[in-house]
Design a protein around this motif. Structure first.
Motif, PDB file in Angstrom:
ATOM      1  N   ALA A 117      36.744 -58.723  39.845  1.00  0.00           N
ATOM      2  CA  ALA A 117      36.793 -58.038  38.968  1.00  0.00           C
ATOM      3  C   ALA A 117      38.149 -57.030  38.643  1.00  0.00           C
ATOM      4  O   ALA A 117      38.802 -56.228  40.056  1.00  0.00           O
ATOM      5  N   LEU A 118      39.001 -56.622  37.282  1.00  0.00           N
ATOM      6  CA  LEU A 118      39.613 -55.364  37.501  1.00  0.00           C
ATOM      7  C   LEU A 118      38.967 -54.599  36.845  1.00  0.00           C
ATOM      8  O   LEU A 118      39.042 -54.902  35.439  1.00  0.00           O
ATOM      9  N   ILE A 119      39.775 -53.658  36.848  1.00  0.00           N
ATOM     10  CA  ILE A 119      38.539 -51.712  36.824  1.00  0.00           C
ATOM     11  C   ILE A 119      40.223 -51.127  36.092  1.00  0.00           C
ATOM     12  O   ILE A 119      40.742 -50.808  37.843  1.00  0.00           O
ATOM     13  N   HIS A 120      40.967 -50.788  35.526  1.00  0.00           N
ATOM     14  CA  HIS A 120      42.094 -50.128  35.353  1.00  0.00           C
ATOM     15  C   HIS A 120      42.328 -49.530  34.531  1.00  0.00           C
ATOM     16  O   HIS A 120      41.597 -49.164  33.106  1.00  0.00           O
ATOM     17  N   GLY A 121      42.284 -47.889  34.994  1.00  0.00           N
ATOM     18  CA  GLY A 121      42.159 -46.857  34.238  1.00  0.00           C
ATOM     19  C   GLY A 121      43.514 -46.273  32.867  1.00  0.00           C
ATOM     20  O   GLY A 121      44.518 -46.900  33.095  1.00  0.00           O
ATOM     21  N   PRO A 122      42.592 -45.395  32.214  1.00  0.00           N
ATOM     22  CA  PRO A 122      42.067 -44.816  32.396  1.00  0.00           C
ATOM     23  C   PRO A 122      40.652 -45.983  31.883  1.00  0.00           C
ATOM     24  O   PRO A 122      40.902 -46.686  30.598  1.00  0.00           O
ATOM     25  N   CYS A 123      39.208 -45.499  32.164  1.00  0.00           N
ATOM     26  CA  CYS A 123      37.940 -46.436  31.847  1.00  0.00           C
ATOM     27  C   CYS A 123      37.444 -45.285  32.469  1.00  0.00           C
ATOM     28  O   CYS A 123      36.988 -44.650  33.416  1.00  0.00           O
ATOM     29  N   GLN A 124      35.853 -45.614  31.935  1.00  0.00           N
ATOM     30  CA  GLN A 124      34.600 -44.860  32.301  1.00  0.00           C
ATOM     31  C   GLN A 124      33.284 -45.914  32.366  1.00  0.00           C
ATOM     32  O   GLN A 124      33.297 -46.772  30.930  1.00  0.00           O
ATOM     33  N   ILE A 136      38.035 -58.002  33.196  1.00  0.00           N
ATOM     34  CA  ILE A 136      38.789 -56.933  33.472  1.00  0.00           C
ATOM     35  C   ILE A 136      38.372 -56.029  32.182  1.00  0.00           C
ATOM     36  O   ILE A 136      38.119 -56.175  30.936  1.00  0.00           O
ATOM     37  N   VAL A 137      38.609 -54.725  32.557  1.00  0.00           N
ATOM     38  CA  VAL A 137      38.000 -53.431  31.741  1.00  0.00           C
ATOM     39  C   VAL A 137      39.411 -52.961  31.799  1.00  0.00           C
ATOM     40  O   VAL A 137      39.646 -52.352  33.091  1.00  0.00           O
ATOM     41  N   TYR A 138      39.956 -52.255  30.874  1.00  0.00           N
ATOM     42  CA  TYR A 138      41.452 -51.679  30.252  1.00  0.00           C
ATOM     43  C   TYR A 138      41.641 -50.183  29.686  1.00  0.00           C
ATOM     44  O   TYR A 138      41.345 -50.925  28.485  1.00  0.00           O
ATOM     45  N   HIS A 139      40.947 -49.608  29.633  1.00  0.00           N
ATOM     46  CA  HIS A 139      41.089 -48.488  28.506  1.00  0.00           C
ATOM     47  C   HIS A 139      39.803 -48.830  27.485  1.00  0.00           C
ATOM     48  O   HIS A 139      40.276 -49.092  26.681  1.00  0.00           O
ATOM     49  N   ALA A 140      38.560 -48.531  28.355  1.00  0.00           N
ATOM     50  CA  ALA A 140      37.449 -48.668  27.890  1.00  0.00           C
ATOM     51  C   ALA A 140      36.459 -47.178  28.225  1.00  0.00           C
ATOM     52  O   ALA A 140      36.838 -47.475  29.243  1.00  0.00           O
ATOM     53  N   GLN A 141      35.584 -47.060  27.625  1.00  0.00           N
ATOM     54  CA  GLN A 141      34.077 -46.824  28.347  1.00  0.00           C
ATOM     55  C   GLN A 141      33.301 -47.781  27.639  1.00  0.00           C
ATOM     56  O   GLN A 141      32.716 -48.499  26.581  1.00  0.00           O
ATOM     57  N   VAL A 142      32.376 -48.037  28.928  1.00  0.00           N
ATOM     58  CA  VAL A 142      31.079 -48.692  28.880  1.00  0.00           C
ATOM     59  C   VAL A 142      29.826 -48.223  28.699  1.00  0.00           C
ATOM     60  O   VAL A 142      29.822 -47.890  29.767  1.00  0.00           O
ATOM     61  N   GLY A 143      29.601 -48.542  27.872  1.00  0.00           N
ATOM     62  CA  GLY A 143      27.755 -47.761  28.115  1.00  0.00           C
ATOM     63  C   GLY A 143      27.185 -48.367  28.808  1.00  0.00           C
ATOM     64  O   GLY A 143      27.473 -49.537  29.716  1.00  0.00           O
ATOM     65  N   GLY A 151      35.036 -63.521  33.105  1.00  0.00           N
ATOM     66  CA  GLY A 151      36.072 -63.908  32.611  1.00  0.00           C
ATOM     67  C   GLY A 151      35.882 -62.706  31.280  1.00  0.00           C
ATOM     68  O   GLY A 151      37.238 -63.209  30.468  1.00  0.00           O
ATOM     69  N   ALA A 152      36.042 -61.912  30.850  1.00  0.00           N
ATOM     70  CA  ALA A 152      35.947 -61.274  29.215  1.00  0.00           C
ATOM     71  C   ALA A 152      36.906 -60.357  29.756  1.00  0.00           C
ATOM     72  O   ALA A 152      37.093 -59.688  31.143  1.00  0.00           O
ATOM     73  N   VAL A 153      37.205 -59.627  28.860  1.00  0.00           N
ATOM     74  CA  VAL A 153      38.150 -58.607  28.740  1.00  0.00           C
ATOM     75  C   VAL A 153      37.590 -57.511  27.452  1.00  0.00           C
ATOM     76  O   VAL A 153      37.417 -57.426  26.066  1.00  0.00           O
ATOM     77  N   VAL A 154      37.882 -56.461  27.616  1.00  0.00           N
ATOM     78  CA  VAL A 154      37.420 -55.454  26.784  1.00  0.00           C
ATOM     79  C   VAL A 154      38.077 -53.459  27.232  1.00  0.00           C
ATOM     80  O   VAL A 154      38.866 -53.772  28.556  1.00  0.00           O
ATOM     81  N   THR A 155      39.185 -54.042  26.380  1.00  0.00           N
ATOM     82  CA  THR A 155      40.599 -53.184  26.520  1.00  0.00           C
ATOM     83  C   THR A 155      40.518 -52.947  25.040  1.00  0.00           C
ATOM     84  O   THR A 155      39.626 -52.852  23.970  1.00  0.00           O
ATOM     85  N   GLY A 156      41.995 -52.072  24.685  1.00  0.00           N
ATOM     86  CA  GLY A 156      42.095 -50.878  23.667  1.00  0.00           C
ATOM     87  C   GLY A 156      41.389 -50.135  22.899  1.00  0.00           C
ATOM     88  O   GLY A 156      41.333 -49.551  21.744  1.00  0.00           O
ATOM     89  N   GLY A 157      41.078 -49.306  23.761  1.00  0.00           N
ATOM     90  CA  GLY A 157      40.688 -47.978  23.770  1.00  0.00           C
ATOM     91  C   GLY A 157      39.263 -47.686  23.045  1.00  0.00           C
ATOM     92  O   GLY A 157      38.300 -46.713  22.660  1.00  0.00           O
TER      93      GLY A 157
END
Length: 221
Positions: A117-124, A136-143, A151-157
């Protein structure tokens, strides 16, 4: 007893990782050494630099890279597991705010980051989140309690509400997509809970295997 081929010379099972301060650059001019709880476990070939906090009973797998040399600081809570090949990095001067403090990467308690997995800031990443293989989690807040499948991507603020399920291979890059996500299915909740249960045993179990005595800095003595 260990048995090796006659033509193989030792040494064997070298327990080695790198933990150090960030390099001094114009982006990050102050060298800061990681703060790692003595009950956390760092596997062989782990790489950690910069202003990184790792709390108690967190397992860091082989070939994990945690680089707070650009975006900084990083926080990793208690009872987390960063499995083989996980990468943490962040962009300069980009932050999330948690409890009135700024972080490049903030990972709360009992978070599982599966292999690659790739965790890239800014992220929470809030408590009890599961991040699947090569996600991938990049530029996101995950509740809290969300499940990001392989293989999912969460990004875009975006902000994922607590208990969101991101299907395998999905690309969540705007808030409309994030808001349309369903709740985590029961079978995936149970899977995430079992991953947590197993991985919470690893720090003490591996420490026993390697016979390590740990300083408060996290290094072997």
């Amino acid at each position: 007893m260990w048995h090796y081929p006659n033509n193989v010379n030792g040494p064997f099972n070298i327990y080695s990782y790198f933990v150090g301060s960030n390099p001094v650059t114009s982006v990050n001019p102050t060298p800061i050494f990681p703060k790692i709880n003595k009950t956390a476990f760092l596997s062989p070939f782990t790489y950690i630099v910069g202003d990184v906090t790792i709390r108690n009973n967190t397992y860091v797998g082989p070939f994990v890279s945690i680089r707070a040399d650009e975006g900084t600081p990083f926080f990793i809570g208690s009872n987390c597991n960063l499995q083989d090949g996980v990468i943490l990095h962040g962009l300069k001067n980009k932050h999330v705010e948690v409890n009135n403090r700024k972080y490049s990467v903030y990972i709360d308690d009992e978070v599982s980051c599966a292999h690659g997995a790739l965790i890239h800031g800014p992220c929470q990443i809030d408590k009890k989140v599961f991040i699947g293989f090569k996600a991938i989690v990049y530029h996101a807040q995950v509740g809290e309690g969300s499940f990001i499948a392989s293989g999912a991507v969460v990004t875009g603020g975006v902000t994922l509400r607590p208990g969101s399920f991101v299907p395998p291979g999905a690309h969540i890059d705007n808030q409309k997509k994030a808001d349309s996500l369903s709740n985590v299915p029961k079978n995936e909740q149970e899977f995430a809970q079992e991953v947590q249960r197993v991985n919470q045993e690893f720090p003490s179990a591996y420490s026993f295997v390697f016979g390590k005595n740990r300083c408060t800095c996290g290094l072997s003595c």
